[in-house]
Design a protein around this motif. Structure first.
Motif, PDB file in Angstrom:
ATOM      1  N   PHE A  14     119.123-103.236  76.746  1.00 24.30           N
ATOM      2  CA  PHE A  14     118.229-102.903  75.637  1.00 24.30           C
ATOM      3  C   PHE A  14     116.911-102.330  76.165  1.00 24.30           C
ATOM      4  CE2 PHE A  14     114.800-104.245  72.718  1.00 24.30           C
ATOM      5  CZ  PHE A  14     115.193-103.568  71.568  1.00 24.30           C
ATOM      6  N   ILE A  15     116.360-102.973  77.191  1.00 28.01           N
ATOM      7  CA  ILE A  15     115.119-102.495  77.809  1.00 28.01           C
ATOM      8  C   ILE A  15     115.301-101.062  78.328  1.00 28.01           C
ATOM      9  CG2 ILE A  15     113.641-102.791  79.873  1.00 28.01           C
ATOM     10  CD1 ILE A  15     112.795-104.697  77.697  1.00 28.01           C
ATOM     11  N   GLU A  16     116.428-100.801  78.988  1.00 32.20           N
ATOM     12  CA  GLU A  16     116.722 -99.446  79.506  1.00 32.20           C
ATOM     13  C   GLU A  16     116.736 -98.424  78.374  1.00 32.20           C
ATOM     14  OE1 GLU A  16     116.885 -98.525  82.563  1.00 32.20           O
ATOM     15  OE2 GLU A  16     117.275-100.367  83.699  1.00 32.20           O
ATOM     16  N   GLN A  17     117.355 -98.798  77.249  1.00 37.32           N
ATOM     17  CA  GLN A  17     117.442 -97.888  76.104  1.00 37.32           C
ATOM     18  C   GLN A  17     116.061 -97.628  75.495  1.00 37.32           C
ATOM     19  OE1 GLN A  17     119.934 -96.053  74.666  1.00 37.32           O
ATOM     20  NE2 GLN A  17     121.118 -96.625  76.468  1.00 37.32           N
ATOM     21  N   ILE A  18     115.263 -98.678  75.354  1.00 36.55           N
ATOM     22  CA  ILE A  18     113.906 -98.519  74.799  1.00 36.55           C
ATOM     23  C   ILE A  18     113.087 -97.587  75.682  1.00 36.55           C
ATOM     24  CG2 ILE A  18     111.715 -99.727  74.391  1.00 36.55           C
ATOM     25  CD1 ILE A  18     113.521-100.342  72.127  1.00 36.55           C
ATOM     26  N   LYS A  19     113.210 -97.788  76.997  1.00 32.25           N
ATOM     27  CA  LYS A  19     112.455 -96.963  77.954  1.00 32.25           C
ATOM     28  C   LYS A  19     112.871 -95.499  77.838  1.00 32.25           C
ATOM     29  CE  LYS A  19     110.858 -97.252  82.745  1.00 32.25           C
ATOM     30  NZ  LYS A  19     109.447 -97.570  82.483  1.00 32.25           N
ATOM     31  N   LYS A  20     114.178 -95.294  77.781  1.00 32.07           N
ATOM     32  CA  LYS A  20     114.723 -93.933  77.737  1.00 32.07           C
ATOM     33  C   LYS A  20     114.365 -93.220  76.420  1.00 32.07           C
ATOM     34  CE  LYS A  20     119.241 -92.337  77.080  1.00 32.07           C
ATOM     35  NZ  LYS A  20     120.672 -92.672  77.199  1.00 32.07           N
ATOM     36  N   LEU A  21     114.539 -93.928  75.315  1.00 30.55           N
ATOM     37  CA  LEU A  21     114.344 -93.298  74.006  1.00 30.55           C
ATOM     38  C   LEU A  21     112.879 -93.155  73.609  1.00 30.55           C
ATOM     39  CD1 LEU A  21     117.178 -95.226  72.096  1.00 30.55           C
ATOM     40  CD2 LEU A  21     117.230 -92.811  72.732  1.00 30.55           C
ATOM     41  N   SER A  22     112.053 -94.084  74.030  1.00 32.34           N
ATOM     42  CA  SER A  22     110.648 -94.049  73.582  1.00 32.34           C
ATOM     43  C   SER A  22     109.778 -93.122  74.420  1.00 32.34           C
ATOM     44  CB  SER A  22     110.036 -95.451  73.624  1.00 32.34           C
ATOM     45  OG  SER A  22     109.820 -95.873  74.964  1.00 32.34           O
ATOM     46  N   GLN A  23     110.133 -93.004  75.708  1.00 33.86           N
ATOM     47  CA  GLN A  23     109.303 -92.227  76.644  1.00 33.86           C
ATOM     48  C   GLN A  23     107.863 -92.767  76.702  1.00 33.86           C
ATOM     49  OE1 GLN A  23     110.594 -89.271  78.563  1.00 33.86           O
ATOM     50  NE2 GLN A  23     112.308 -90.581  77.976  1.00 33.86           N
ATOM     51  N   LYS A  24     107.735 -94.060  76.463  1.00 38.44           N
ATOM     52  CA  LYS A  24     106.416 -94.709  76.511  1.00 38.44           C
ATOM     53  C   LYS A  24     106.367 -95.668  77.701  1.00 38.44           C
ATOM     54  CE  LYS A  24     105.065 -93.173  72.400  1.00 38.44           C
ATOM     55  NZ  LYS A  24     103.962 -92.237  72.227  1.00 38.44           N
ATOM     56  N   LYS A  25     105.141 -96.056  78.040  1.00 42.00           N
ATOM     57  CA  LYS A  25     104.982 -97.133  79.007  1.00 42.00           C
ATOM     58  C   LYS A  25     105.592 -98.387  78.381  1.00 42.00           C
ATOM     59  CE  LYS A  25     101.236 -99.518  81.382  1.00 42.00           C
ATOM     60  NZ  LYS A  25      99.792 -99.741  81.366  1.00 42.00           N
ATOM     61  N   LEU A  26     106.223 -99.203  79.184  1.00 43.53           N
ATOM     62  CA  LEU A  26     106.920-100.370  78.644  1.00 43.53           C
ATOM     63  C   LEU A  26     106.523-101.628  79.411  1.00 43.53           C
ATOM     64  CD1 LEU A  26     109.060-101.136  76.514  1.00 43.53           C
ATOM     65  CD2 LEU A  26     110.817-100.710  78.219  1.00 43.53           C
ATOM     66  N   SER A  27     106.212-102.678  78.659  1.00 43.07           N
ATOM     67  CA  SER A  27     105.942-103.971  79.284  1.00 43.07           C
ATOM     68  C   SER A  27     106.828-105.021  78.631  1.00 43.07           C
ATOM     69  CB  SER A  27     104.456-104.359  79.152  1.00 43.07           C
ATOM     70  OG  SER A  27     104.069-104.429  77.800  1.00 43.07           O
ATOM     71  N   ALA A  28     106.986-106.143  79.329  1.00 41.20           N
ATOM     72  CA  ALA A  28     107.819-107.229  78.804  1.00 41.20           C
ATOM     73  C   ALA A  28     107.145-108.557  79.108  1.00 41.20           C
ATOM     74  CB  ALA A  28     109.209-107.202  79.444  1.00 41.20           C
ATOM     75  N   THR A  29     107.314-109.506  78.201  1.00 44.21           N
ATOM     76  CA  THR A  29     106.818-110.851  78.477  1.00 44.21           C
ATOM     77  C   THR A  29     107.779-111.535  79.447  1.00 44.21           C
ATOM     78  OG1 THR A  29     107.971-111.702  76.532  1.00 44.21           O
ATOM     79  CG2 THR A  29     105.661-111.102  76.254  1.00 44.21           C
ATOM     80  N   ILE A  30     107.196-112.334  80.327  1.00 44.99           N
ATOM     81  CA  ILE A  30     107.966-113.036  81.358  1.00 44.99           C
ATOM     82  C   ILE A  30     107.625-114.523  81.274  1.00 44.99           C
ATOM     83  CG2 ILE A  30     108.472-113.166  83.846  1.00 44.99           C
ATOM     84  CD1 ILE A  30     109.029-110.359  82.788  1.00 44.99           C
ATOM     85  N   ARG A  31     108.647-115.379  81.315  1.00 41.91           N
ATOM     86  CA  ARG A  31     108.421-116.823  81.304  1.00 41.91           C
ATOM     87  C   ARG A  31     108.434-117.359  82.730  1.00 41.91           C
ATOM     88  NH1 ARG A  31     109.072-114.292  76.472  1.00 41.91           N
ATOM     89  NH2 ARG A  31     108.778-115.716  74.717  1.00 41.91           N
ATOM     90  N   LEU A  32     107.889-118.564  82.894  1.00 41.45           N
ATOM     91  CA  LEU A  32     107.796-119.164  84.230  1.00 41.45           C
ATOM     92  C   LEU A  32     109.155-119.292  84.903  1.00 41.45           C
ATOM     93  CD1 LEU A  32     105.096-121.906  83.584  1.00 41.45           C
ATOM     94  CD2 LEU A  32     104.911-120.048  85.250  1.00 41.45           C
ATOM     95  N   HIS A  33     110.182-119.703  84.150  1.00 41.88           N
ATOM     96  CA  HIS A  33     111.504-119.888  84.773  1.00 41.88           C
ATOM     97  C   HIS A  33     112.087-118.541  85.231  1.00 41.88           C
ATOM     98  CE1 HIS A  33     114.138-118.547  81.358  1.00 41.88           C
ATOM     99  NE2 HIS A  33     113.089-118.881  80.649  1.00 41.88           N
ATOM    100  N   GLN A  34     111.695-117.453  84.548  1.00 48.64           N
ATOM    101  CA  GLN A  34     112.190-116.123  84.937  1.00 48.64           C
ATOM    102  C   GLN A  34     111.506-115.620  86.212  1.00 48.64           C
ATOM    103  OE1 GLN A  34     111.250-114.453  81.159  1.00 48.64           O
ATOM    104  NE2 GLN A  34     113.191-115.039  80.233  1.00 48.64           N
ATOM    105  N   VAL A  35     110.323-116.148  86.482  1.00 49.70           N
ATOM    106  CA  VAL A  35     109.638-115.830  87.746  1.00 49.70           C
ATOM    107  C   VAL A  35     110.292-116.586  88.900  1.00 49.70           C
ATOM    108  CG1 VAL A  35     107.478-116.134  89.046  1.00 49.70           C
ATOM    109  CG2 VAL A  35     107.411-115.242  86.717  1.00 49.70           C
ATOM    110  N   LYS A  36     110.486-117.870  88.706  1.00 45.73           N
ATOM    111  CA  LYS A  36     111.010-118.713  89.789  1.00 45.73           C
ATOM    112  C   LYS A  36     112.453-118.349  90.156  1.00 45.73           C
ATOM    113  CE  LYS A  36     111.287-123.484  91.368  1.00 45.73           C
ATOM    114  NZ  LYS A  36     110.888-124.887  91.127  1.00 45.73           N
ATOM    115  N   TYR A  37     113.258-118.020  89.127  1.00 40.54           N
ATOM    116  CA  TYR A  37     114.692-117.764  89.362  1.00 40.54           C
ATOM    117  C   TYR A  37     115.039-116.296  89.112  1.00 40.54           C
ATOM    118  CZ  TYR A  37     114.559-122.844  89.009  1.00 40.54           C
ATOM    119  OH  TYR A  37     114.237-124.171  89.192  1.00 40.54           O
ATOM    120  N   PHE A  38     114.136-115.389  89.524  1.00 40.70           N
ATOM    121  CA  PHE A  38     114.320-113.978  89.166  1.00 40.70           C
ATOM    122  C   PHE A  38     115.593-113.365  89.753  1.00 40.70           C
ATOM    123  CE2 PHE A  38     111.911-113.448  93.138  1.00 40.70           C
ATOM    124  CZ  PHE A  38     112.541-112.354  93.733  1.00 40.70           C
ATOM    125  N   ARG A  39     116.092-113.920  90.842  1.00 37.86           N
ATOM    126  CA  ARG A  39     117.338-113.355  91.396  1.00 37.86           C
ATOM    127  C   ARG A  39     118.513-113.595  90.453  1.00 37.86           C
ATOM    128  NH1 ARG A  39     114.436-114.942  95.823  1.00 37.86           N
ATOM    129  NH2 ARG A  39     113.979-113.246  97.295  1.00 37.86           N
TER     130      ARG A  39
END
Length: 325
Positions: free
Chosen positions: A136-161
């Motif tokens: 979904f993020i890839e599609q938003i980036k491709k279709l919008s042609q805008k700068k894109l940011s996303a919220t990140i939670r603590l568990h997504q930082v620690k276990y990003f792999r």
């Protein structure tokens, strides 16, 4: 307090920004003053949520924003909150959802004469929803042609792999909602002890991060040792002056008799646990994040701009917090 403040002084401080999370964008006098006093030029505005239709289980927009204020003096970043259950759908038409999301953002902007350069997607994705979310993020980036940011939670930082990293220009770490909402005395919004389990991972996280810090409070409504709801717009001062409730310790109030407050029914002996963030908590968060960051953030975004929240803090609190970086 002086020691904390002096320990927090550095150059190249991040900018102060705010989230705006109400469905009608209209500033109160207090909100206008805070924006002016803190030289705020950027607002992250919740445009709509995406949930599932109760019958068809297809994605639908929920409670789109209504602008009742001229925002020409602000850079507006549309934020779309996506419920994780949407991304858990096995038959999700991701491209269609991305197109509809951008179309609605554009409609709102056109109607309100807003030019925008960035979209932010807010979703607490999980291992099971990860593949749909990343596509979904890839599609938003491709279709919008805008700068894109996303919220990140603590568990997504620690276990990003495991959780992976969305293909965005930068992330915003939501440094709140750390614990479980429970009938105990712990604060689910912020815990230094819980945050310590994640902070060491920050330097290894490969995406540039800004930080979102909490300035909201709520009351956890407890009956017979069970949580029956969260009550917003309730704090110490509100309950202190209500004769239907008595304070029984630092965080708990008890209903003296059965009553209604703000349209909610409370039985005699129901408990309300106040969870809030003090000025000292905010400065502690700033110090801890600063110590553990690989790179200084460009912005600190406070959640959220609301007169009820702002009245809990002294005038220069936001300056004090960004001085920590």
């Amino acid at each position: 307090m002086v020691v904390l403040f002096s320990a927090c002084s550095k150059n190249d401080k991040p900018l102060i920004a705010f989230y705006y999370w109400k469905t009608n964008l209209k500033f109160s006098q207090t909100e206008k003053e805070v924006l002016k006093d803190n030289d705020v030029h950027k607002l992250y505005v919740r445009y709509f949520d995406i949930g599932l239709h109760p019958e068809t289980q297809s994605p639908i927009p929920i409670s789109p924003i209504h602008f009742q204020e001229n925002t020409q003096n602000f850079e507006i970043v549309p934020v779309v909150f996506i419920q994780n259950k949407v991304m858990l759908q096995t038959n999700l038409d991701i491209e269609d959802l991305a197109k509809k999301t951008i179309r609605l953002i554009d409609e709102i902007n056109k109607k309100n004469k807003i030019n925008y350069a960035e979209i932010q997607i807010d979703c607490d994705w999980t291992l099971n929803s990860k593949d749909n979310y990343l596509k979904f993020i890839e599609q938003i980036k491709k279709l919008s042609q805008k700068k894109l940011s996303a919220t990140i939670r603590l568990h997504q930082v620690k276990y990003f792999r495991k959780t992976k990293i969305p293909n965005v220009d930068h992330g915003v770490l939501m440094f709140y909602n750390m614990g479980t909402i429970a009938p105990d005395s712990l604060n689910s919004i912020y815990s230094k002890k819980i945050s310590a389990n994640y902070l060491k991972s920050l330097k290894k996280y490969p995406l540039d991060l800004d930080y979102a810090l909490p300035i909201y409070s709520w009351a956890v409504h407890i009956r017979n040792q069970k949580v029956i709801g969260l009550r917003s717009k309730l704090n110490f001062s509100e309950l202190k002056k209500d004769k239907n409730f008595v304070q029984i310790n630092a965080v708990f109030f008890k209903a003296r008799q059965s009553n209604y407050k703000n349209g909610v029914y409370y039985e005699e002996n129901d408990l309300l646990k106040i969870e809030s963030i003090s000025a000292e908590d905010l400065k502690e968060m700033g110090e801890d994040l600063s110590e553990n960051s690989a790179k200084a953030p460009k912005e600190i975004i406070f959640y959220d701009l609301d007169e009820f929240n702002l009245k809990s803090y002294e005038k220069n609190i936001f300056e004090q917090v960004i001085s920590c970086f």
